[in-house]
Design a protein around this motif. Sequence first.
Motif, PDB file in Angstrom:
ATOM      1  N   ARG A  59      21.676  -0.199   0.245  1.00 26.82           N
ATOM      2  CA  ARG A  59      23.152  -0.147   0.193  1.00 26.82           C
ATOM      3  C   ARG A  59      23.720  -0.274   1.606  1.00 26.82           C
ATOM      4  O   ARG A  59      24.681  -1.000   1.843  1.00 26.82           O
ATOM      5  N   LYS A  60      23.072   0.441   2.551  1.00 23.87           N
ATOM      6  CA  LYS A  60      23.586   0.397   3.933  1.00 23.87           C
ATOM      7  C   LYS A  60      23.460  -1.030   4.485  1.00 23.87           C
ATOM      8  O   LYS A  60      24.373  -1.537   5.149  1.00 23.87           O
ATOM      9  N   ALA A  61      22.347  -1.712   4.145  1.00 20.83           N
ATOM     10  CA  ALA A  61      22.175  -3.110   4.603  1.00 20.83           C
ATOM     11  C   ALA A  61      23.262  -3.985   3.974  1.00 20.83           C
ATOM     12  O   ALA A  61      23.839  -4.855   4.627  1.00 20.83           O
ATOM     13  N   LEU A  62      23.603  -3.686   2.735  1.00 20.63           N
ATOM     14  CA  LEU A  62      24.605  -4.505   2.020  1.00 20.63           C
ATOM     15  C   LEU A  62      25.983  -4.343   2.653  1.00 20.63           C
ATOM     16  O   LEU A  62      26.755  -5.302   2.758  1.00 20.63           O
ATOM     17  N   LEU A  63      26.289  -3.119   3.139  1.00 20.79           N
ATOM     18  CA  LEU A  63      27.616  -2.898   3.729  1.00 20.79           C
ATOM     19  C   LEU A  63      27.845  -3.802   4.937  1.00 20.79           C
ATOM     20  O   LEU A  63      28.967  -4.163   5.253  1.00 20.79           O
ATOM     21  N   ASP A  64      26.741  -4.192   5.625  1.00 21.34           N
ATOM     22  CA  ASP A  64      26.870  -5.065   6.813  1.00 21.34           C
ATOM     23  C   ASP A  64      26.875  -6.539   6.425  1.00 21.34           C
ATOM     24  O   ASP A  64      27.091  -7.394   7.261  1.00 21.34           O
ATOM     25  N   ALA A  65      26.608  -6.846   5.163  1.00 15.93           N
ATOM     26  CA  ALA A  65      26.480  -8.261   4.752  1.00 15.93           C
ATOM     27  C   ALA A  65      27.816  -8.771   4.228  1.00 15.93           C
ATOM     28  O   ALA A  65      28.662  -8.011   3.765  1.00 15.93           O
ATOM     29  N   LYS A  66      27.993 -10.096   4.342  1.00 16.35           N
ATOM     30  CA  LYS A  66      29.218 -10.724   3.806  1.00 16.35           C
ATOM     31  C   LYS A  66      28.820 -11.908   2.927  1.00 16.35           C
ATOM     32  O   LYS A  66      27.766 -12.513   3.141  1.00 16.35           O
ATOM     33  N   PRO A  67      29.690 -12.257   1.956  1.00 19.25           N
ATOM     34  CA  PRO A  67      29.383 -13.448   1.144  1.00 19.25           C
ATOM     35  C   PRO A  67      29.227 -14.667   2.062  1.00 19.25           C
ATOM     36  O   PRO A  67      29.924 -14.777   3.080  1.00 19.25           O
ATOM     37  N   ASN A  68      28.312 -15.575   1.731  1.00 19.00           N
ATOM     38  CA  ASN A  68      28.136 -16.781   2.560  1.00 19.00           C
ATOM     39  C   ASN A  68      28.777 -17.980   1.868  1.00 19.00           C
ATOM     40  O   ASN A  68      29.391 -17.840   0.791  1.00 19.00           O
ATOM     41  N   ASP A  69      28.660 -19.157   2.473  1.00 12.16           N
ATOM     42  CA  ASP A  69      29.357 -20.344   1.951  1.00 12.16           C
ATOM     43  C   ASP A  69      28.875 -20.741   0.556  1.00 12.16           C
ATOM     44  O   ASP A  69      29.595 -21.416  -0.189  1.00 12.16           O
ATOM     45  N   ALA A  70      27.661 -20.316   0.191  1.00 15.69           N
ATOM     46  CA  ALA A  70      27.190 -20.650  -1.167  1.00 15.69           C
ATOM     47  C   ALA A  70      27.961 -19.822  -2.202  1.00 15.69           C
ATOM     48  O   ALA A  70      28.426 -20.346  -3.221  1.00 15.69           O
ATOM     49  N   HIS A  71      28.122 -18.535  -1.920  1.00 23.33           N
ATOM     50  CA  HIS A  71      28.939 -17.691  -2.821  1.00 23.33           C
ATOM     51  C   HIS A  71      30.354 -18.277  -2.920  1.00 23.33           C
ATOM     52  O   HIS A  71      30.917 -18.393  -4.005  1.00 23.33           O
ATOM     53  N   LYS A  72      30.892 -18.677  -1.767  1.00 19.00           N
ATOM     54  CA  LYS A  72      32.281 -19.176  -1.740  1.00 19.00           C
ATOM     55  C   LYS A  72      32.405 -20.514  -2.470  1.00 19.00           C
ATOM     56  O   LYS A  72      33.388 -20.768  -3.170  1.00 19.00           O
ATOM     57  N   ALA A  73      31.373 -21.341  -2.373  1.00 18.67           N
ATOM     58  CA  ALA A  73      31.404 -22.647  -3.053  1.00 18.67           C
ATOM     59  C   ALA A  73      31.425 -22.461  -4.570  1.00 18.67           C
ATOM     60  O   ALA A  73      32.077 -23.219  -5.297  1.00 18.67           O
ATOM     61  N   LEU A  74      30.763 -21.415  -5.049  1.00 18.02           N
ATOM     62  CA  LEU A  74      30.769 -21.153  -6.503  1.00 18.02           C
ATOM     63  C   LEU A  74      32.163 -20.716  -6.946  1.00 18.02           C
ATOM     64  O   LEU A  74      32.614 -21.056  -8.041  1.00 18.02           O
TER      65      LEU A  74
END
Length: 233
Positions: A59-74
């Motif tokens: 969860r802590k690792a996820l808090l530092d992550a952001k959606p990338n261009d693949a998520h955005k393209a969908l």
Amino acid sequence: MDKPILVVSTGAGISAESGIKTFRDADGLWENYPVMQVASADGFRRDPELVHEFYNARRKALLDAKPNDAHKALVELEKYYDVYVITQNVDDLHERAGQKNVLHLHGELMKIRSVTNPDYVETLDIDRLETTPATRGRNGDLMRPHIVFFQEPVPNIEKAVELVSQADVFVVIGTSLVVYPAAGLLHYVRPDTPIYYIDPNPADIPAALGVHIIKAKATEGMRILSRELTGSV
Ligand code: APR
């Protein structure tokens, strides 16, 4: 006029470029953690504290992550299709990218549920991660990760099969296709529905299925696919 239906099945690979480890690549999660101790029903019964620590670290690792261009393209494809994402991932990057329809097959990392009452679910926020390892709910119940452990049934698989059977286009992104029932979804596609598979190291798929393989990382693969499906990038 209804838009055509695009169904996408995503695995850990779509979140790799957001800095989230996959499971079976080099230095993947299962290389560093004993999967049956931290992600199985028996493991949770044996040592719930270890399991809570494992999921809290993710969860802590996820808090530092952001959606990338693949998520955005969908999300972008929602202009052209009714898009339904079926994900094996437990991260919330599809939701944070703004995806409307997301179906989690293996649960959700930022949620915990009562051990005694599976309908009692809480969503964790950042301060809950700092203080307690999320073992007790606000109602005092003993809690567990809202994750489908190995050895447990996948409650959303029927809904996923129904979605895939209605797809006009089916896309698989970033999964090694080794964990069932998720890996079997591509067999529920109608015969006239094209299947695309985006993965830099794609798993072997029977040629008879006529899958269009895009051997690329998710962000690059989605640029190629978006051009193919919409003419624009
Ligand atoms: N872009 C796209 N795909 C990628 C990228 C990337 N940048 N990097 C790696 N991949 C691909 C790998 O080639 C591999 O095919 O992502 C896939 C990752 O495979 P796994 O680590 O096995 O992840 P996944 O298929 O999602 O695992 C399925 O296993 O342990 C369970 O519940 C867990 O949901 C998980 C399930």
